[in-house]
Scaffold this active site. Sequence first.
Site, mmCIF file in Angstrom:
data_model
loop_
_atom_site.group_PDB
_atom_site.id
_atom_site.type_symbol
_atom_site.label_atom_id
_atom_site.label_comp_id
_atom_site.label_asym_id
_atom_site.label_seq_id
_atom_site.Cartn_x
_atom_site.Cartn_y
_atom_site.Cartn_z
ATOM 1 C CG HIS A 1 44.787 41.325 37.323
ATOM 2 N ND1 HIS A 1 43.546 41.395 37.937
ATOM 3 C CD2 HIS A 1 44.901 42.453 36.582
ATOM 4 C CE1 HIS A 1 42.944 42.507 37.577
ATOM 5 N NE2 HIS A 1 43.739 43.178 36.751
ATOM 6 C CG PHE B 1 42.870 48.541 39.799
ATOM 7 C CD1 PHE B 1 42.439 47.227 39.623
ATOM 8 C CD2 PHE B 1 44.117 48.894 39.320
ATOM 9 C CE1 PHE B 1 43.240 46.292 38.986
ATOM 10 C CE2 PHE B 1 44.933 47.963 38.685
ATOM 11 C CZ PHE B 1 44.496 46.656 38.517
ATOM 12 C CE1 TYR C 1 36.768 47.450 38.076
ATOM 13 C CE2 TYR C 1 36.815 49.775 38.669
ATOM 14 C CZ TYR C 1 37.225 48.475 38.890
ATOM 15 O OH TYR C 1 38.076 48.195 39.930
ATOM 16 C CG ASP D 1 39.077 47.190 29.221
ATOM 17 O OD1 ASP D 1 39.174 46.508 30.263
ATOM 18 O OD2 ASP D 1 38.358 46.849 28.277
#
Length: 220
Positions: A187, A78, A67, A65
């Site tokens: 991740h 990102f 920031y 989701d």
Amino acid sequence: MDIKIEDSWKKMLAPEFTKEYFQSLTLKVDEAYLTTTVFPPSPLVFNALQHCPFNQVSVVILGQDPYHNTGQAHGLAFSVPDGTAIPPSLLNIYRELASDLDQPIPQSGNLERWADQGVLLLNTTLTVKAHKAFSHHDFGWERFTDAVITAVSEQKENVVFLLWGAPAIKKRTLIDETKHAVLTAPHPSPLSAYRGFFGCRHFSKTNDYLRAHNKPEIIW
């Protein structure tokens, strides 16, 4: 909800907009923007689809989701706007990129330059309440973004899917691996990057695949 989506995506996803779940999702998102602080700003919710037309998608990078701190989210997974401090996960992405391709770490965290080359930077949930991660995960966004992934898988060929972390890797079931490449890794978060994200070389592998299928490489 302000649905600003590039025309080829609008045509591809038109059936979703009339479904009951999307109508419910729209009501929840609209109420959230009226009653709380939500990121990204409303006009940027669909920014990933706006920057990267369906017809140009050659790589898909999945996030979770947006920031949730002020000034960071702008609708691309990102990515952060120019002038914003680079978040830890993105910094690790840049470190792997620098190691893989022997190039300097970028000074800006704005990934629009990737999106404009055909990299779909898609979060599986497109909105979030300020300072509360995963707060909109029950809104219905994943049904919509699953439809986006499925459309790419079914309607295109030779796309590279970069799936980082367990939630992204779960989306592998939506992808036809007989005609697409799927690359997986932990991740890039500081909590997990050392378990195999560093050294995955996904950027050079992506370009190797694209080149082998006569598609333009990404200038990372």
